[in-house]
Write a protein that holds these residues in place. Structure first.
Motif, PDB file in Angstrom:
ATOM      1  N   MET A  32       0.857  -1.170   0.000  1.00 34.89           N
ATOM      2  CA  MET A  32       0.000   0.000   0.000  1.00 34.89           C
ATOM      3  C   MET A  32       0.901   1.229   0.000  1.00 34.89           C
ATOM      4  SD  MET A  32      -2.803   1.236   2.791  1.00 34.89           S
ATOM      5  CE  MET A  32      -4.094   0.181   2.205  1.00 34.89           C
ATOM      6  N   THR A  33       0.517   2.196  -0.767  1.00 34.68           N
ATOM      7  CA  THR A  33       1.283   3.436  -0.840  1.00 34.68           C
ATOM      8  C   THR A  33       0.623   4.512   0.012  1.00 34.68           C
ATOM      9  OG1 THR A  33       0.053   4.287  -2.723  1.00 34.68           O
ATOM     10  CG2 THR A  33       1.961   2.866  -3.211  1.00 34.68           C
ATOM     11  N   ARG A  34       1.344   5.585   0.236  1.00 31.02           N
ATOM     12  CA  ARG A  34       0.762   6.721   0.964  1.00 31.02           C
ATOM     13  C   ARG A  34      -0.464   7.258   0.220  1.00 31.02           C
ATOM     14  NH1 ARG A  34       3.934   8.554   5.117  1.00 31.02           N
ATOM     15  NH2 ARG A  34       6.106   7.898   5.033  1.00 31.02           N
ATOM     16  N   ALA A  35      -0.389   7.265  -1.109  1.00 30.68           N
ATOM     17  CA  ALA A  35      -1.524   7.759  -1.914  1.00 30.68           C
ATOM     18  C   ALA A  35      -2.749   6.857  -1.729  1.00 30.68           C
ATOM     19  CB  ALA A  35      -1.131   7.824  -3.385  1.00 30.68           C
ATOM     20  N   ASP A  36      -2.539   5.533  -1.641  1.00 25.73           N
ATOM     21  CA  ASP A  36      -3.660   4.615  -1.394  1.00 25.73           C
ATOM     22  C   ASP A  36      -4.314   4.926  -0.057  1.00 25.73           C
ATOM     23  OD1 ASP A  36      -3.189   3.189  -3.755  1.00 25.73           O
ATOM     24  OD2 ASP A  36      -1.854   1.756  -2.752  1.00 25.73           O
ATOM     25  N   ALA A  37      -3.499   5.080   0.977  1.00 25.80           N
ATOM     26  CA  ALA A  37      -4.030   5.363   2.312  1.00 25.80           C
ATOM     27  C   ALA A  37      -4.823   6.660   2.321  1.00 25.80           C
ATOM     28  CB  ALA A  37      -2.890   5.418   3.326  1.00 25.80           C
ATOM     29  N   LYS A  38      -4.283   7.680   1.661  1.00 26.26           N
ATOM     30  CA  LYS A  38      -4.978   8.965   1.611  1.00 26.26           C
ATOM     31  C   LYS A  38      -6.298   8.846   0.856  1.00 26.26           C
ATOM     32  CE  LYS A  38      -4.271  13.805   0.555  1.00 26.26           C
ATOM     33  NZ  LYS A  38      -3.339  14.824   0.097  1.00 26.26           N
ATOM     34  N   ALA A  39      -6.299   8.105  -0.261  1.00 26.28           N
ATOM     35  CA  ALA A  39      -7.508   7.947  -1.068  1.00 26.28           C
ATOM     36  C   ALA A  39      -8.626   7.246  -0.296  1.00 26.28           C
ATOM     37  CB  ALA A  39      -7.193   7.173  -2.341  1.00 26.28           C
ATOM     38  N   GLY A  88      -8.793   7.216   3.093  1.00 24.90           N
ATOM     39  CA  GLY A  88      -9.012   7.871   4.376  1.00 24.90           C
ATOM     40  C   GLY A  88      -8.533   7.077   5.571  1.00 24.90           C
ATOM     41  N   ILE A  89      -7.443   6.346   5.389  1.00 26.14           N
ATOM     42  CA  ILE A  89      -6.897   5.576   6.505  1.00 26.14           C
ATOM     43  C   ILE A  89      -5.468   6.020   6.780  1.00 26.14           C
ATOM     44  CG2 ILE A  89      -8.361   3.559   6.146  1.00 26.14           C
ATOM     45  CD1 ILE A  89      -6.053   2.203   4.740  1.00 26.14           C
ATOM     46  N   LYS A  90      -4.988   5.711   7.969  1.00 26.09           N
ATOM     47  CA  LYS A  90      -3.635   6.076   8.356  1.00 26.09           C
ATOM     48  C   LYS A  90      -2.632   5.180   7.627  1.00 26.09           C
ATOM     49  CE  LYS A  90      -0.678   6.492  12.379  1.00 26.09           C
ATOM     50  NZ  LYS A  90      -0.529   6.161  13.788  1.00 26.09           N
ATOM     51  N   TYR A  91      -1.605   5.777   7.050  1.00 27.73           N
ATOM     52  CA  TYR A  91      -0.582   5.014   6.328  1.00 27.73           C
ATOM     53  C   TYR A  91       0.313   4.271   7.318  1.00 27.73           C
ATOM     54  CZ  TYR A  91       3.583   3.905   3.666  1.00 27.73           C
ATOM     55  OH  TYR A  91       4.633   3.241   3.094  1.00 27.73           O
ATOM     56  N   ASP A  92       0.600   3.030   7.003  1.00 27.36           N
ATOM     57  CA  ASP A  92       1.538   2.212   7.768  1.00 27.36           C
ATOM     58  C   ASP A  92       2.365   1.441   6.743  1.00 27.36           C
ATOM     59  OD1 ASP A  92       2.888   0.341   9.309  1.00 27.36           O
ATOM     60  OD2 ASP A  92       1.199   0.019  10.658  1.00 27.36           O
ATOM     61  N   VAL A 122       3.853  -1.265   6.736  1.00 28.58           N
ATOM     62  CA  VAL A 122       3.725  -2.730   6.697  1.00 28.58           C
ATOM     63  C   VAL A 122       2.389  -3.187   6.121  1.00 28.58           C
ATOM     64  CG1 VAL A 122       5.327  -3.072   8.608  1.00 28.58           C
ATOM     65  CG2 VAL A 122       2.881  -2.900   9.067  1.00 28.58           C
ATOM     66  N   MET A 123       1.498  -2.250   5.816  1.00 29.82           N
ATOM     67  CA  MET A 123       0.191  -2.622   5.263  1.00 29.82           C
ATOM     68  C   MET A 123       0.335  -3.060   3.810  1.00 29.82           C
ATOM     69  SD  MET A 123      -2.303   0.241   6.904  1.00 29.82           S
ATOM     70  CE  MET A 123      -3.819  -0.561   6.451  1.00 29.82           C
ATOM     71  N   LEU A 124      -0.497  -4.005   3.422  1.00 32.98           N
ATOM     72  CA  LEU A 124      -0.515  -4.516   2.060  1.00 32.98           C
ATOM     73  C   LEU A 124      -1.841  -4.164   1.397  1.00 32.98           C
ATOM     74  CD1 LEU A 124       0.881  -8.092   2.723  1.00 32.98           C
ATOM     75  CD2 LEU A 124       2.144  -6.116   1.904  1.00 32.98           C
ATOM     76  N   ALA A 125      -1.844  -4.163   0.077  1.00 34.74           N
ATOM     77  CA  ALA A 125      -3.075  -3.925  -0.672  1.00 34.74           C
ATOM     78  C   ALA A 125      -3.060  -4.804  -1.912  1.00 34.74           C
ATOM     79  CB  ALA A 125      -3.182  -2.458  -1.072  1.00 34.74           C
ATOM     80  N   TRP A 126      -4.236  -5.240  -2.318  1.00 32.36           N
ATOM     81  CA  TRP A 126      -4.380  -6.014  -3.545  1.00 32.36           C
ATOM     82  C   TRP A 126      -5.201  -5.203  -4.522  1.00 32.36           C
ATOM     83  CZ3 TRP A 126      -4.357  -8.090   1.247  1.00 32.36           C
ATOM     84  CH2 TRP A 126      -3.492  -9.159   1.470  1.00 32.36           C
TER      85      TRP A 126
END
Length: 73
Positions: free
Chosen positions: A1-8, A10-14, A16-20
């Protein structure tokens, strides 16, 4: 997960988080099926796409107000 994904979303960026990112998905008509506590496979002939314009959130489930059966054999 990127910072842009987290912002899009509305969640806090970490870091170690993953995204599919999934492609080619579609909603299907929900049907009861005997499953397992982990992933399971559904025969292709039982998968029916949701009609255009409908969605799982407004699908009128059969017997929606009754208790589900204990055994779905």
């Amino acid at each position: 997960m990127t910072r842009a994904d987290a912002k899009a979303y509305g969640i806090k960026y970490d870091p170690v988080m993953l995204a599919w990112e999934l492609e080619g998905g579609y909603e299907v008509i929900p049907e009861p099926i005997k499953g397992k506590p982990n992933l399971f496979e559904v025969p292709d002939d039982l998968i029916e796409p949701m009609p255009e314009g409908d969605g799982w959130f407004n699908y009128e489930y059969p017997n929606r107000r009754k208790k589900p059966p204990k055994d779905l054999d």
